[in-house]
Design an enzyme around this catalytic site. Structure first.
Site, PDB file in Angstrom:
ATOM      1  N   HIS A 101       0.808  -1.218   0.000  1.00  0.00           N
ATOM      2  CA  HIS A 101       0.000   0.000   0.000  1.00  0.00           C
ATOM      3  C   HIS A 101       0.846   1.276   0.000  1.00  0.00           C
ATOM      4  O   HIS A 101       0.329   2.363  -0.222  1.00  0.00           O
ATOM      5  CB  HIS A 101      -0.996   0.002   1.171  1.00  0.00           C
ATOM      6  CG  HIS A 101      -0.406   0.252   2.517  1.00  0.00           C
ATOM      7  ND1 HIS A 101      -0.078  -0.750   3.393  1.00  0.00           N
ATOM      8  CD2 HIS A 101      -0.116   1.406   3.162  1.00  0.00           C
ATOM      9  CE1 HIS A 101       0.390  -0.230   4.513  1.00  0.00           C
ATOM     10  NE2 HIS A 101       0.380   1.081   4.397  1.00  0.00           N
ATOM     11  N   ASP A 104       0.347  -7.730   1.667  1.00  0.00           N
ATOM     12  CA  ASP A 104       0.651  -6.297   1.734  1.00  0.00           C
ATOM     13  C   ASP A 104       2.158  -6.052   1.758  1.00  0.00           C
ATOM     14  O   ASP A 104       2.654  -5.214   2.492  1.00  0.00           O
ATOM     15  CB  ASP A 104      -0.011  -5.631   2.950  1.00  0.00           C
ATOM     16  CG  ASP A 104       0.041  -4.102   2.869  1.00  0.00           C
ATOM     17  OD1 ASP A 104       0.127  -3.575   1.744  1.00  0.00           O
ATOM     18  OD2 ASP A 104       0.013  -3.445   3.930  1.00  0.00           O
ATOM     19  N   SER A 109       4.645   2.919   7.723  1.00  0.00           N
ATOM     20  CA  SER A 109       4.370   1.771   6.869  1.00  0.00           C
ATOM     21  C   SER A 109       5.599   1.382   6.063  1.00  0.00           C
ATOM     22  O   SER A 109       6.201   2.217   5.393  1.00  0.00           O
ATOM     23  CB  SER A 109       3.246   2.095   5.887  1.00  0.00           C
ATOM     24  OG  SER A 109       2.004   1.853   6.452  1.00  0.00           O
TER      25      SER A 109
END
Length: 487
Positions: free
Chosen positions: A125, A155, A228
């Site tokens: 992402h 992910d 992230s």
């Protein structure tokens, strides 16, 4: 592209809240391996090893012209277009198609250098949909990056910069992590480069139902937007997880962060390097945690005795899968894989994520509360052990273009792509001819050539390897085709 903000269901919130943080958590020092109280843990060693290898990733999506439908005002139509020549014949409100310039979008995340020649692991992402990726190292060197491969199910993504002798972070064994062990999270929250936060491992094999394959490490090290793809590091200065998301009702850190363990990351990275797509081995069953199934039945007033409260309850078995070969049937409970205890679905997913189709695994399960064992060969989603390769749109044997504004007006449609040439290939074999306008593939709208490419890629690695195409001819006649793209 920044850390996902999740609002869990009431049940999941209750589960996430049941984390016990010991008052006297201990950790092993890298020098002695001796357990010491938290006040005695020195995390500077881990931070010094991690910081040079954790990078800042800038995501850029360029400005584009896009056609959209807007609700029109009937009076606005009258004054600006009194004869209804455009978009809404007949006037009286409705919708109009307008071209708009989408704004340039920028976002940021983090990544971890895992090889000195420039391979970097991050979250899917963080990079998905980017037109440009810029990577900045801790020493302020900048590089342009390209995507080697990505995997939505976990992910994770692998990107590459052209560099030599880059600083790397050694990869540790996430299976050896213990609840209560100290860890640091390294990343770039809120664009604050090279930030280190500390905490403990709060839980392992946590499911949040956000990805197809997950077995998160839960930590109370602060993780925020921009973290992230950053590193979760043990006290020995080893990478044990890739920070992926936080639990928050506000969008900022509120005590729970989640990382993808290296036990999953290692296999995904290796596959993306070798094949460009993940070679996913499956057991061929559907199910849930045994204790969850028992609780659900008890809430209905039914008493259930499976012979255990741990393991994975089998709800359905694919007749062509490895589970059927093992003799599994509905109502059985998988309790071990290769003598590794399995207490819940997340642990099973984590173990299978390290395997490839063709690998053998010993399955131990309870059938009518009696233990059974069988060694089976794992298969892919297509029911065989072949290498799964992502197909390109060229496999269709056709050329396409996005439909024009005139075509949209004439046919009363707002999107689609036109087949402008058909050569030898599956589309010709199934009777699709020049001029056909594709609007949906496998129930997903096709607004651009890029949408078509993604549909082909997804179908090529799926179980059926078929494109179910919906569209219409220039006459307005609607048609439906099933186009196989497998070998």
């Amino acid at each position: 592209m920044t850390v996902k903000t999740m609002k869990l269901s009431v049940a999941a919130m209750a589960l996430a809240a049941m984390v016990f943080t010991p008052q006297y958590a201990t950790a092993l020092t890298p020098e002695t391996g001796v357990a010491v109280p938290p006040g005695g843990v020195d995390l500077t060693y881990a931070a010094e090893r991690a910081l040079p290898a954790v990078v800042h990733i800038k995501y850029v999506q360029t400005s584009k012209v896009k056609e959209i439908e807007v609700q029109s005002d009937p009076f606005e139509d009258f004054f600006s277009n009194p004869f209804g020549f455009f978009g809404n014949p007949g006037g009286g409100g409705g919708t109009q198609r307008r071209q708009v310039q989408t704004p340039r979008r920028e976002a940021s995340g983090s990544g971890v250098i895992i090889s000195s020649d420039g391979y970097i692991v991050t979250n899917n992402h963080v990079v998905e949909g980017a037109d440009e990726l810029r990577v900045t190292l801790n020493d302020n060197r900048e590089f342009s990056a390209r995507i080697i491969g990505n995997d939505k199910n976990t992910d994770l993504a692998l990107i590459k910069v052209d560099g030599k002798n880059l600083p790397t972070l050694p990869i540790g064994d996430s299976d050896k992590l213990r609840v209560g062990e100290w860890v640091i999270a390294v990343g770039n929250p809120f664009n604050l480069n090279s930030t280190v936060t500390a905490g403990i491992v709060s839980a392992k094999a946590r499911s949040l139902y956000a990805n197809g394959v997950e077995s998160f490490i839960q930590t109370d090290a602060a993780i925020n937007a921009g973290n992230s793809g950053g590193a979760l590091v043990n006290t020995s200065g080893e990478l044990v997880g890739i920070n992926a998301m936080l639990y928050s009702q506000t969008g900022s850190y509120s005590g729970y962060g989640f990382a993808i363990p290296t036990s999953i990351m290692n296999k995904v990275v290796d596959d993306l390097k070798k094949y460009g797509t993940v070679q996913r081995a499956i057991l061929g069953i559907q199910g849930q945690d045994a204790h969850t199934y028992i609780d659900a039945q008890q809430s209905k007033g039914k008493e259930v005795d499976l012979g255990t409260i741990d393991g994975v309850y089998v709800a359905k078995v694919d007749e062509s899968g490895a589970g059927a070969e093992a003799g599994l049937s509905e109502g059985d409970v998988v309790i071990m894989l290769d003598n590794k205890k399995i207490t819940k679905m997340a642990e099973m997913q984590e173990y299978l994520a390290s395997k490839r189709p063709g690998d053998k695994v010993k399955v131990t399960y309870l059938h009518n509360k009696k233990k059974q064992e069988k060694t089976v060969t794992l298969k892919n989603a297509q029911g065989n052990t072949s290498v799964v390769k992502t197909a390109d749109m060229d496999v269709l044997g056709a050329n396409f273009r996005e439909i024009t504004a005139d075509q949209k007006n004439q046919l009363g449609i707002s999107y689609g792509i036109e087949v402008i040439k058909v050569g030898a290939g599956p589309m010709k074999d199934e009777g699709i001819s020049k001029g056909f306008i594709i609007q949906k593939v496998n129930d997903e709208p096709i607004r651009s050539i890029d949408d078509m490419q993604k549909a082909v890629e997804k179908a090529s690695t799926g179980k059926d390897q078929v494109l179910y195409i919906q569209g219409l001819y220039p006459t307005g006649k609607k048609k439906y085709f099933a186009v196989p793209i497998g070998e």
